[in-house]
Design an enzyme around this catalytic site. Structure first.
Site, mmCIF file in Angstrom:
data_model
loop_
_atom_site.group_PDB
_atom_site.id
_atom_site.type_symbol
_atom_site.label_atom_id
_atom_site.label_comp_id
_atom_site.label_asym_id
_atom_site.label_seq_id
_atom_site.Cartn_x
_atom_site.Cartn_y
_atom_site.Cartn_z
ATOM 1 C CG ASP A 15 -7.800 -5.495 4.275
ATOM 2 O OD1 ASP A 15 -7.470 -5.578 5.343
ATOM 3 O OD2 ASP A 15 -7.791 -4.365 3.821
ATOM 4 C CD GLU B 297 -9.976 -1.319 7.121
ATOM 5 O OE1 GLU B 297 -9.299 -2.106 7.814
ATOM 6 O OE2 GLU B 297 -9.753 -0.810 6.024
ATOM 7 C CD GLU C 211 -2.977 -1.340 2.346
ATOM 8 O OE1 GLU C 211 -2.841 -0.658 3.260
ATOM 9 O OE2 GLU C 211 -4.068 -2.022 1.845
#
Ligand code: GCV
Length: 856
Positions: free
Chosen positions: A402, A430, A323
Site C-alpha cells: 500500500d 499518504e 477494508e
C-alpha cells in the site's frame, strides 16, 4: 533578479527615460515601476494557484526569439475543447510575450486567414488520437505555425506543449515536434467525500463537494481541469473509492452534470466511484448479487439515465470486498462477476469500469507465518484472467502492499495476459510525509515503470511495467495510468509548494514513461519557479534526492514505512504493524527482522513473479539490499551487499537521512532573493520542520532497534544525546511528567504536560562553558489545541510561538513532535533558560527535551 523583475525594471527605466510624458504614459510608468520595485526586492507574492501555468512575462531580450511567432490564431473547426485551446493560446502568449493574438476562424474568415501568417489549430485524423504535432508550414508566401492534433484533445495538448516550450525559452525556429501518449488511460482519482472532507487529502477541503452536495462555486474545478489538461490527463474520478452510494442517485445527477460540463471543455472525462451494493442501498432491490437479472437491469437503467445527460462520462471506479466494503463475496461471486455486470451497462455508452485489485482481508491471523497480505491481489485476480469484459480495467497499486516508502513491484502486472490493466500511483503523500515532508516520487515511479517483469513467453524479451499497463505486451485494447491526486482548496492545491511536482511528474510519466525524473523535475521547476539556473539546479537536486532521503530516515531495506499504520500513517510507530490483522508486518524481534516471503521457507509470495524475477528475490544473495527485508527474515548481524550489517545500516541510514534534510534547509536558504518571498518562506518553514521531524524519526527508530537488538551503533550515536536535557529532569512548575506510548516516540519515553490553564514552566540552569549555542526545544503540536510557548533567558524573552500547525496528532507522540531551534545564543554559566507553556483546549503545551549545542 528573476525574469519578471528584469522585465519590469527595464520597462520602468524605458518609460521614465521618455522625457515629458502624457498622463496615460505617466500612470503606466508609475504602475510598472511599482511592480519593478516589488519584484526587485523579491516580495511579489505567489500562492502557487497557477501551478506550472504561470505565463509570466518573459525577459524582453529572451523573448526576441519569438518575434516570428505569428500574431494571428486560426482555428479550423469548433468545439468546446478547440475553444479552450484557442483561449489558452491567447492567454499564454499575452502573458509571456505581451501580445494580443487576433483570432480567426477558418470557416468564418478564410480570406483573411490565408493572407496573414498564423498559428493554425487543426485536427488531422491521420494522426493517432490525442497525439499532437507542432511544425512550421509554408503555404504560398505565408509561414504558419501549425498545431495539429489527432483529435480536439490533441490540439489542446499541442497548445499546452507550445506554451510550455515558450515558458522555458525553447527555440521554435526549427520546431518539428510530434508526440503521442504512451497509453490511452491517463486518469486521476480524487478521494473526496461528499461532505467535503478528503480521505488522505492534505491540501484542504474538497474542490468538488461540500455538505453532501457539489459546491455552488466550481471555479476551482475549472482551474483544476485546466491544469490536468495541460499535462495530458484525460479522466478524473471525483469521489472517494470508499464511495457514498448517493453519488448515483437520480437527485444527484444534475450536480454531476455541472462538473462534467466544466471538465468537457478541457477534454477531461468525468468519472465516479460507485458502491457495488448501490442496487440495494439506493435502488430499493433486495439484493446486489451481480448475477441477479434485476441487479443487471438496475445498473443498465441507471447508466442509461446518466449517459442521457452526460454522454461522455468516462466510467466508474470500484472498490469492493476491501477494508470493510461490501462486494461480490457476499453472494460468493467473483470480482469478474461484479465488474462485468457494471461493464455491460456502460458498454453501449463507451464507458470503462476500473475495478481495483486492492482486495484483501484485513483480519489475517498474524500468528500464521504463511499468511501474507502481499499475496492478496494476485491470488484474487490472477485466476480470473480472461474473465473480465473488454471495457474492464484492473487498477493495480504499484506495490503489493500500500504505497509504502519502498515496495517491490506488484506481481499482478505480469499475472494478467487477457485482461486490461492500469497502474495506480499515489500522488497524495499518504505514507510519504503527507506534504509536510518534501518527497518527489518520480524516481520511485520510474523504477517501478522500468522494472522488467519478464512476462513475455520469450522471457528474454524486456517487458517492463510501462509496456504491460499500456497493453503493448499482450495487445490489450485499453490500459494505462491512474494517479491518486487528492488536491484541495488550499491555494496551491497540495499544501507544500513543492508537492505539485508529483502531480506534474505522474502525468508526464503517463504521457511518456521514457522521460527521466531529472527532465521532469527540471521542467517543472522552470515552469513553477522560473529559469534562474541557481533556482533550477537547487530545487531539482533537492527534489531528486528527497525520496531516498525520506526512505533513509523512515523505513529502509524494504521494511515499508515503519509508520503508525493503524492510525495516522505519518510519524514512526514500529510495532503498530505487528500483532494485528492488517498484514503490514515486518516481524522485528530480538534476533532479527524482515518477512520471509520465499517459496522455500516463507509465505510463497515470491512464487507469484515470473521465474526470472522470482529467482532474484528467492535468494538472499541476489535480492537487492533495498528490498532485503521485504523478502527475507535475517538476523541484525546479517551482512548486506554494502558490507554493512543490517543493524548498522539502520543506524547509518537514519543519521544520514536526517543530516540530508538539514542540508536541504541550507540549500533552500541559498535561494533567498531568487524565489518570491511567499513561497521562499513557506518552503523554508516546511523544510525546517521536516529537518526536525527527521530527527524525531531517526531517534525513534534507532532507539527502538538499539533496545530490541542490544547491538550498539559502531559510531556511538544511537542512544547517546550528549547535549540533550530531558524536560522531566528540568525544574518544573505545574508541568507533570507523563509516559509516552510507544516509548520510542519521546526521548527517554517521557514528556511533560501542563494541565493548568494559567500555564506551566520548565527551567534549566546552564552549566556549560561561555560561548555561542543553538537552543532546540522539542514540543508537541497537536491539532486539537493551539498552545502558546515563550522562552526566557535569564528573565528576558528570546522567543515565542503558537503551536498551531495542522499535524495529524491529537495526543503527545511522534506525530506531534516538533523541534524549534533558536540559533546564536550567547550563554554563560548560571544563565537560566525558562520555557513557559500555556495549554489550549486538548493540547497540554507538552515538552520533550531541550538541546544546547555549541555553535561557531
Ligand atoms: C481510500 C489505504 C488508505 C485508505 C484508502 C485505501 C484504498 O488503505 O489508507 O485510506 O482508502 O488504501 O486505496 O482503497
Amino acid at each position: 533578479m528573476n525574469t519578471e523583475a528584469k522585465y519590469h525594471a527595464q520597462e520602468c527605466h524605458r518609460l521614465f527615460g521618455l522625457g515629458r510624458m502624457r498622463t496615460r504614459l505617466l500612470i503606466r510608468a508609475v504602475v510598472v515601476c511599482f511592480f519593478a520595485s516589488i519584484f526587485v526586492i523579491g516580495i511579489r507574492a505567489e500562492d502557487g494557484h497557477e501551478g506550472w501555468l504561470r505565463y509570466v512575462p518573459l525577459d524582453p531580450s529572451a523573448a526576441k526569439i519569438y518575434a516570428t511567432v505569428p500574431r494571428v490564431v486560426v482555428v479550423e473547426g469548433d468545439s468546446p475543447v478547440l475553444r479552450s485551446a484557442q483561449q489558452e493560446l491567447s492567454r499564454g502568449i499575452r502573458g509571456m510575450l505581451g501580445v494580443a493574438l487576433a483570432t480567426q476562424s477558418r470557416n468564418a474568415d478564410s480570406s483573411a486567414a490565408s493572407h496573414a501568417p498564423a498559428i493554425v489549430l487543426a485536427v488531422d485524423r491521420n494522426l493517432a488520437p490525442e497525439s499532437l504535432r507542432i511544425r512550421w508550414s509554408n503555404a504560398g508566401s505565408k509561414k504558419s505555425l501549425r498545431i495539429t492534433g489527432g483529435d480536439d484533445r490533441g490540439v489542446l495538448y499541442g497548445v499546452f506543449a507550445l506554451l510550455n516550450k515558450i515558458a522555458r525559452l525553447e527555440s521554435l525556429a526549427n520546431i518539428d515536434d510530434t508526440q503521442k501518449p504512451s497509453a490511452p488511460v491517463r486518469w486521476v482519482n480524487d478521494w473526496d467525500n461528499l461532505d467535503g472532507t478528503i480521505e488522505r487529502g492534505y491540501g484542504g477541503r474538497s474542490i468538488f463537494f461540500d455538505a453532501d452536495n457539489v459546491r455552488p462555486d466550481l471555479s476551482r474545478v475549472n482551474d483544476y481541469a485546466r491544469l490536468l489538461a495541460s499535462i495530458g490527463i484525460n479522466g478524473c474520478a471525483i469521489n472517494n473509492v470508499n464511495a457514498n452510494p448517493r453519488v448515483l442517485t437520480p437527485e444527484f445527477l444534475p450536480q454531476l452534470i455541472r462538473v462534467a460540463d466544466i471538465f468537457r471543455a478541457w477534454g477531461v472525462r468525468l468519472a465516479i466511484a460507485v458502491d457495488v451494493s448501490s442496487p440495494m442501498r439506493i435502488g430499493g432491490l433486495y439484493t446486489f448479487d451481480p448475477l441477479d437479472p434485476s441487479v443487471a437491469k438496475w445498473w443498465r437503467d441507471r447508466f442509461d439515465e446518466v449517459y442521457a445527460k452526460i454522454p461522455d462520462l468516462g466510467g466508474v471506479v470500484v472498490k469492493a470486498d476491501s477494508e470493510g466494503r461490501l462486494g461480490p463475496s457476499t453472494y460468493h461471486r467473483s470480482p469478474a462477476d461484479a465488474a462485468n455486470v457494471i461493464a455491460k451497462a456502460l458498454k453501449p455508452h463507451g464507458g470503462l469500469v476500473f475495478y481495483r485489485a486492492f482486495v484483501y482481508n484485513h483480519h489475517l491471523d498474524w500468528r500464521d507465518p504463511k499468511n501474507d497480505r502481499a499475496k492478496a491481489a494476485y491470488d484474487n485476480f490472477h485466476p480470473l484472467d480472461g474473465q473480465f469484459d473488454d471495457n474492464v480495467i484492473i487498477q493495480i497499486k504499484h506495490g503489493p502492499i500500500d504505497f509504502q516508502a519502498r515496495e517491490p513491484v506488484s506481481p499482478l502486472f505480469s499475472g494478467l495476459e487477457k485482461t486490461n490493466e492500469a497502474i495506480e500511483l499515489q500522488i497524495t503523500q499518504e505514507y510519504t510525509g503527507q506534504q509536510h515532508h518534501v518527497v518527489f516520487l518520480a524516481p520511485m515511479w520510474k523504477e517501478v515503470l522500468d522494472f522488467d517483469m519478464h512476462a513475455a513467453p520469450d522471457s528474454a524479451a524486456n517487458t517492463p511495467v510501462k509496456d504491460l499497463v499500456a497493453g503493448k505486451v499482450f495487445h490489450r485494447p485499453v490500459g494505462g495510468y491512474v494517479g491518486i491526486a487528492n488536491v484541495g482548496l488550499d491555494a496551491n492545491w497540495l499544501a507544500h509548494p513543492l508537492a505539485m511536482a508529483n502531480l506534474y511528474a505522474f502525468a508526464r510519466l503517463a504521457w511518456n514513461p521514457d522521460s527521466t525524473p531529472e527532465q521532469i523535475a527540471t521542467e517543472w521547476t522552470q515552469l513553477t519557479f522560473g529559469d534562474d539556473p541557481t533556482v533550477v539546479q537547487t530545487i531539482t537536486g533537492l527534489q531528486l534526492a528527497s525520496w531516498r532521503t525520506y526512505e533513509n530516515y523512515t523505513g529502509p531495506l524494504g521494511t515499508q514505512t515503519l509508520t503508525d499504520i493503524t492510525g495516522s500513517h505519518y510519524g514512526p510507530n514500529i510495532e503498530s504493524s505487528e500483532e494485528n490483522g492488517w498484514g503490514q508486518w515486518h516481524r522485528a524481534d530480538e534476533k532479527g527482522i524482515g518477512m520471509d516471503r520465499t517459496v522455500a521457507t516463507g509465505t510463497g509470495f515470491v512464487g507469484q513473479y515470473r521465474p526470472p524475477v522470482a529467482k532474484i528475490y528467492e535468494s538472499l544473495a541476489t535480492t537487492p539490499d533495498q528490498l532485503l527485508l521485504f523478502f527475507h527474515h535475517v538476523p541484525y548481524t546479517y551482512e548486506l551487499h554494502s558490507r554493512k550489517t543490517v543493524i548498522q545500516h539502520i543506524y547509518d541510514s537514519h543519521y544520514e537521512g536526517a543530516a540530508e534534510v538539514a542540508e536541504f534547509v541550507d540549500q533552500w536558504k541559498s535561494l533567498q532573493g531568487h524565489v518570491d518571498a511567499q513561497r521562499f518562506n513557506d518552503v523554508l518553514a516546511r523544510l525546517e520542520y521536516q529537518a526536525g521531524h527527521a530527527i524525531v524519526w531517526r531517534d525513534a527508530i534507532c532507539n527502538y532497534f538499539l533496545k530490541k537488538s542490544g547491538i550498539p551503533d559502531d559510531k556511538g550515536r544511537a542512544g547517546h544525546f550528549p547535549n540533550r536535557i530531558e524536560a522531566e529532569s528540568m525544574q518544573l512548575q505545574g508541568y507533570e511528567p507523563v509516559d509516552v506510548t510507544p516509548w520510542e516516540n519521546a526521548s527517554a519515553g517521557k514528556a511533560v504536560a501542563c494541565k493548568q490553564t494559567q500555564g506551566c514552566t520548565a527551567s534549566y540552569k546552564f552549566t556549560g562553558a561561555e560561548g555561542n549555542y543553538a537552543l532546540v526545544i522539542l514540543y508537541f503540536d497537536q491539532k486539537n489545541g493551539e498552545s502558546k510557548f515563550r522562552v526566557m533567558l535569564s528573565g528576558k524573552e528570546i522567543n515565542r510561538w503558537t503551536a498551531d500547525a495542522q499535524l495529524p496528532a491529537t495526543k503527545i507522540g511522534a506525530d506531534a513532535a516538533t523541534r524549534r531551534t533558536i540559533p546564536n545564543l550567547h550563554l554563560r554559566p548560571g544563565d537560566q533558560i525558562r520555557i513557559e507553556g500555556i495549554p489550549d483546549a486538548d493540547e497540554p503545551a507538552a515538552l520533550d527535551y531541550i538541546e544546547i549545542t555549541p555553535q561557531n
